[in-house]
Design an enzyme around this catalytic site. Structure first.
Site, mmCIF file in Angstrom:
data_model
loop_
_atom_site.group_PDB
_atom_site.id
_atom_site.type_symbol
_atom_site.label_atom_id
_atom_site.label_comp_id
_atom_site.label_asym_id
_atom_site.label_seq_id
_atom_site.Cartn_x
_atom_site.Cartn_y
_atom_site.Cartn_z
ATOM 1 N N GLN A 7 65.343 35.780 28.906
ATOM 2 C CA GLN A 7 65.594 34.414 27.435
ATOM 3 C C GLN A 7 66.598 33.917 28.521
ATOM 4 O O GLN A 7 67.874 33.953 28.379
ATOM 5 C CB GLN A 7 66.267 35.269 27.023
ATOM 6 C CG GLN A 7 66.512 34.714 25.299
ATOM 7 C CD GLN A 7 67.624 35.293 24.558
ATOM 8 O OE1 GLN A 7 68.198 36.720 24.362
ATOM 9 N NE2 GLN A 7 67.530 35.041 23.615
ATOM 10 N N GLY A 8 66.879 32.302 28.824
ATOM 11 C CA GLY A 8 67.323 31.577 28.616
ATOM 12 C C GLY A 8 68.084 30.238 27.945
ATOM 13 O O GLY A 8 67.967 29.271 27.787
ATOM 14 N N SER B 160 71.371 31.170 25.654
ATOM 15 C CA SER B 160 73.413 30.608 26.001
ATOM 16 C C SER B 160 73.732 29.432 27.249
ATOM 17 O O SER B 160 72.660 30.145 27.858
ATOM 18 C CB SER B 160 74.072 32.588 25.733
ATOM 19 O OG SER B 160 73.092 33.147 25.089
ATOM 20 N N SER C 60 69.719 38.312 31.110
ATOM 21 C CA SER C 60 69.644 39.262 30.908
ATOM 22 C C SER C 60 68.375 39.817 32.001
ATOM 23 O O SER C 60 67.743 39.336 32.021
ATOM 24 C CB SER C 60 69.672 40.632 30.063
ATOM 25 O OG SER C 60 70.559 40.439 28.634
ATOM 26 N N GLU D 132 64.214 39.700 17.530
ATOM 27 C CA GLU D 132 65.335 40.247 18.227
ATOM 28 C C GLU D 132 65.913 41.035 17.154
ATOM 29 O O GLU D 132 66.327 42.397 17.775
ATOM 30 C CB GLU D 132 66.258 39.654 19.183
ATOM 31 C CG GLU D 132 67.263 39.618 19.818
ATOM 32 C CD GLU D 132 68.187 39.174 21.162
ATOM 33 O OE1 GLU D 132 68.362 37.958 20.412
ATOM 34 O OE2 GLU D 132 68.499 39.203 21.680
ATOM 35 N N ASN E 150 78.588 40.061 15.655
ATOM 36 C CA ASN E 150 79.206 40.382 14.405
ATOM 37 C C ASN E 150 79.585 39.646 13.818
ATOM 38 O O ASN E 150 79.222 40.068 12.026
ATOM 39 C CB ASN E 150 79.490 42.187 14.795
ATOM 40 C CG ASN E 150 78.533 43.342 15.310
ATOM 41 O OD1 ASN E 150 76.926 42.928 16.068
ATOM 42 N ND2 ASN E 150 78.698 44.608 14.767
ATOM 43 N N GLU E 151 80.572 39.437 14.131
ATOM 44 C CA GLU E 151 81.296 38.575 12.612
ATOM 45 C C GLU E 151 80.066 36.784 12.906
ATOM 46 O O GLU E 151 81.000 37.022 11.546
ATOM 47 C CB GLU E 151 82.575 37.177 14.167
ATOM 48 C CG GLU E 151 83.922 38.714 14.852
ATOM 49 C CD GLU E 151 83.317 39.421 16.059
ATOM 50 O OE1 GLU E 151 81.856 38.245 16.191
ATOM 51 O OE2 GLU E 151 84.327 39.752 16.035
HETATM 52 C C1 LIG Z 1 74.513 42.002 26.402
HETATM 53 C C2 LIG Z 1 74.941 40.969 26.642
HETATM 54 C C3 LIG Z 1 73.493 40.591 26.898
HETATM 55 C C4 LIG Z 1 72.986 38.869 26.507
HETATM 56 N N1 LIG Z 1 71.956 38.794 27.071
HETATM 57 C C5 LIG Z 1 71.680 37.166 26.714
HETATM 58 C C6 LIG Z 1 70.008 36.865 27.288
HETATM 59 O O1 LIG Z 1 69.337 38.028 28.292
HETATM 60 N N2 LIG Z 1 70.035 35.570 27.012
HETATM 61 C C7 LIG Z 1 70.778 34.848 26.193
HETATM 62 O O2 LIG Z 1 71.076 33.362 26.230
HETATM 63 N N3 LIG Z 1 72.072 35.447 26.028
HETATM 64 C C8 LIG Z 1 72.683 36.048 26.157
HETATM 65 N N4 LIG Z 1 73.477 37.026 25.747
HETATM 66 C C9 LIG Z 1 74.318 35.963 25.347
HETATM 67 C C10 LIG Z 1 74.928 36.274 22.961
HETATM 68 O O3 LIG Z 1 73.787 35.911 22.843
HETATM 69 C C11 LIG Z 1 76.477 35.482 23.702
HETATM 70 O O4 LIG Z 1 77.165 36.326 23.768
HETATM 71 C C12 LIG Z 1 76.207 35.291 22.426
HETATM 72 O O5 LIG Z 1 75.697 34.929 21.027
HETATM 73 C C13 LIG Z 1 78.080 35.246 22.065
HETATM 74 O O6 LIG Z 1 77.501 33.452 21.928
HETATM 75 P P1 LIG Z 1 79.127 33.370 23.185
HETATM 76 O O7 LIG Z 1 79.846 34.824 24.321
HETATM 77 O O8 LIG Z 1 79.635 32.314 23.477
HETATM 78 O O9 LIG Z 1 80.535 33.889 22.430
HETATM 79 P P2 LIG Z 1 81.330 32.502 21.796
HETATM 80 O O10 LIG Z 1 80.565 32.022 20.779
HETATM 81 O O11 LIG Z 1 82.487 32.175 22.229
HETATM 82 O O12 LIG Z 1 81.869 33.901 20.365
HETATM 83 C C14 LIG Z 1 83.699 33.939 20.404
HETATM 84 C C15 LIG Z 1 83.513 34.896 19.695
HETATM 85 O O13 LIG Z 1 84.836 34.077 18.662
HETATM 86 C C16 LIG Z 1 83.386 34.324 17.570
HETATM 87 N N5 LIG Z 1 83.273 34.130 16.558
HETATM 88 C C17 LIG Z 1 82.562 32.061 16.768
HETATM 89 N N6 LIG Z 1 81.636 31.555 16.357
HETATM 90 C C18 LIG Z 1 82.513 32.400 15.290
HETATM 91 C C19 LIG Z 1 82.096 31.914 14.148
HETATM 92 N N7 LIG Z 1 81.661 31.014 13.222
HETATM 93 N N8 LIG Z 1 82.576 32.914 12.640
HETATM 94 C C20 LIG Z 1 83.825 33.876 12.764
HETATM 95 N N9 LIG Z 1 82.951 33.976 14.263
HETATM 96 C C21 LIG Z 1 83.292 34.052 15.264
HETATM 97 C C22 LIG Z 1 82.687 35.344 18.019
HETATM 98 O O14 LIG Z 1 82.073 36.892 16.924
HETATM 99 C C23 LIG Z 1 82.827 35.954 19.559
HETATM 100 O O15 LIG Z 1 84.177 36.969 18.958
HETATM 101 C C24 LIG Z 1 74.211 38.716 26.160
HETATM 102 C C25 LIG Z 1 74.721 38.549 25.517
HETATM 103 C C26 LIG Z 1 75.554 39.965 26.282
HETATM 104 C C27 LIG Z 1 76.877 40.590 25.674
#
Ligand SMILES: Cc1cc2nc3c(=O)[nH]c(=O)nc-3n(C[C@H](O)[C@H](O)[C@H](O)COP(=O)(O)OP(=O)(O)OC[C@H]3O[C@@H](n4cnc5c(N)ncnc54)[C@H](O)[C@@H]3O)c2cc1C
Length: 397
Positions: free
Chosen positions: A126-127, A129, A165, A248, A383-384
């Site tokens: 899944q590309g 992020s 992933s 998902e 979760n946030e």
């Molecule tokens: C184990 C794992 C597997 C994954 N697999 C994939 C995958 O296969 N393909 C893929 O595309 N992605 C994947 N992801 C990525 C995942 O979708 C993102 O990590 C997730 O959407 C959060 O984005 P971020 O890491 O950029 O954090 P950010 O968006 O930068 O968030 C950082 C923190 O800020 C908080 N935050 C952000 N915006 C808000 C808001 N508006 N209000 C309150 N709080 C906020 C978040 O909750 C978090 O705690 C994976 C992530 C993990 C951990």
């Protein structure tokens, strides 16, 4: 509101239970129950058993190989397979891409990809992020520029995906890419299918807290993608991505996993001679109550939506409660195991006279499992962010 299973549901439960007992190998079951790493081959072996029974794609329509289950049956299937020690169905092709291709793909795309997904012949990454585009997914910056030459119409893709992933096991990736940089964020995105063996793709593993390397960065440098690999309409990828994320999140509460880990906690407590500890008994009872409340909430939603999917905001509620409960149960498991929750006690490296070797295998994976569980509240929408969605739905005027 009906909170109990019918006789037919119970018969189905027995059928799934018997299938798992007869078809899941002892080796895979042991790895799952002890929280040990599963290899690609382990997943494929189990998925092919499910395929042979017609159960590998529970969310697909019957005409595309789905079993035709209602929501309650899907719930029972998830619960019984997890309780029986089977691996979760993690493949992005099955859970995410399949439903999107069925709804929006061309006939040629369905023909080319769906059977391979069912047979676990092609694993899909899944590309979505990117650095700077996670919760705010509409900020994706990977570009795809359309062109044509003697070999036909194509896109040239440049960018950087992250947290991908199991990409090391995937031969294909579905990705959100920016095809119109001048349009509003959500309106200039398209959904592309990319061959991971294409020249210009560089895969780099990310080492995680618990030591695993199942997450990756994917760099794309002038990657050529045939135009026929566009799903749906150009610049309409955001709506397909949203559709996919709804799939998902369904089932992400992981009630079967919670039950499995709680049973593991009870067994461990007894093995460690802590079965009568009043504080531990109180914590276990508290988790049982919370799990029961979560299960009743899930069943209440399912009984109201037998045919349709659980609405997005309710799915968010289940995701938040289920993932937080699982994380708390993993912390309890580490507390029960004490210092043995890490395979080698740090003390043995630094203190003279402490003769310690590897922890027993049933305990030594617990700290890693607990660290690994931190991811549950991040992926599938942090979760946030889910809390924001719930608040908007119920608290907004
Ligand atoms: C184990 C794992 C597997 C994954 N697999 C994939 C995958 O296969 N393909 C893929 O595309 N992605 C994947 N992801 C990525 C995942 O979708 C993102 O990590 C997730 O959407 C959060 O984005 P971020 O890491 O950029 O954090 P950010 O968006 O930068 O968030 C950082 C923190 O800020 C908080 N935050 C952000 N915006 C808000 C808001 N508006 N209000 C309150 N709080 C906020 C978040 O909750 C978090 O705690 C994976 C992530 C993990 C951990």
């Amino acid at each position: 509101m009906k909170l109990e299973f019918s006789a037919a549901d119970e018969a189905f439960r027995q059928e799934v239970r018997a299938f798992v007992a007869a078809n899941l190998s002892d080796d895979i079951k042991r790895k799952v129950e002890l929280g040990l790493r599963l290899e690609h081959e382990d997943y494929v072996t189990w998925f092919r058993k499910l395929e042979s029974r017609g159960w590998i794609t529970p969310g697909w329509p019957v005409e595309h190989g789905g079993p035709g289950w209602n929501h309650v049956q899907r719930y029972i299937f998830d619960e019984e397979t997890l309780l029986g020690g089977a691996p979760r169905i993690i493949a992005s092709g099955i859970q995410m891409l399949g439903p999107v291709l069925i709804a929006f793909g061309t006939e040629a795309q369905k023909k080319r990809y769906l059977a391979d997904i069912r047979h676990s012949a092609t694993w899909w990454a899944q590309g979505f992020s990117e650095p700077g585009a996670g919760s705010d997914l509409a900020a994706v910056r990977t570009t795809a520029v359309k062109g044509s030459d003697a070999d036909g119409e194509h896109f040239i893709v440049n960018g950087h995906k992250v947290w991908t992933s199991y990409a090391q096991w995937c031969s294909m990736m579905f990705a959100l890419v920016r095809t119109d940089p001048t349009a509003k964020a959500q309106e200039g995105i398209s959904f592309l299918l990319i061959d991971m063996k294409s020249p210009g793709i560089d895969l780099r593993p990310i080492r995680m807290l618990e030591g695993g390397t199942d997450l990756n960065e994917v760099y794309l440098d002038n990657v050529r993608v045939p135009a026929e690999n566009l799903v749906g309409e150009l610049n309409n990828g955001w709506s397909y991505g949203k559709y996919l994320l709804g799939h998902e999140r369904t089932g992400i509460a992981g009630i079967g996993s919670c039950k499995q880990q709680l049973a593991r906690a009870r067994t461990l407590a007894a093995q460690q001679g802590l079965g009568d500890d009043p504080l531990l008994r109180w914590r276990l009872a508290q988790f049982e109550i919370e799990l029961m409340a979560l299960e009743f909430t899930a069943l209440r939603l399912l009984s109201a939506n037998q045919k349709s999917r659980v609405p997005a905001v309710e799915a968010s509620m289940l995701k938040v409660r289920g993932t937080e409960l699982r994380q708390a149960i993993f912390e309890l498991l580490v507390d029960i195991a004490g210092p043995n929750a890490v395979p080698f006690s740090a003390a043995s490296q630094f203190l003279d006279g402490v003769a310690e070797g590897p922890a027993p295998v049933e305990l030594g994976s617990l700290a890693a499992n607990c660290l690994d569980s931190r991811k549950l509240s991040i992926y599938g929408g942090a979760n946030e962010v889910q809390r924001n969605l719930i608040a908007k739905a119920f608290l907004a005027p």
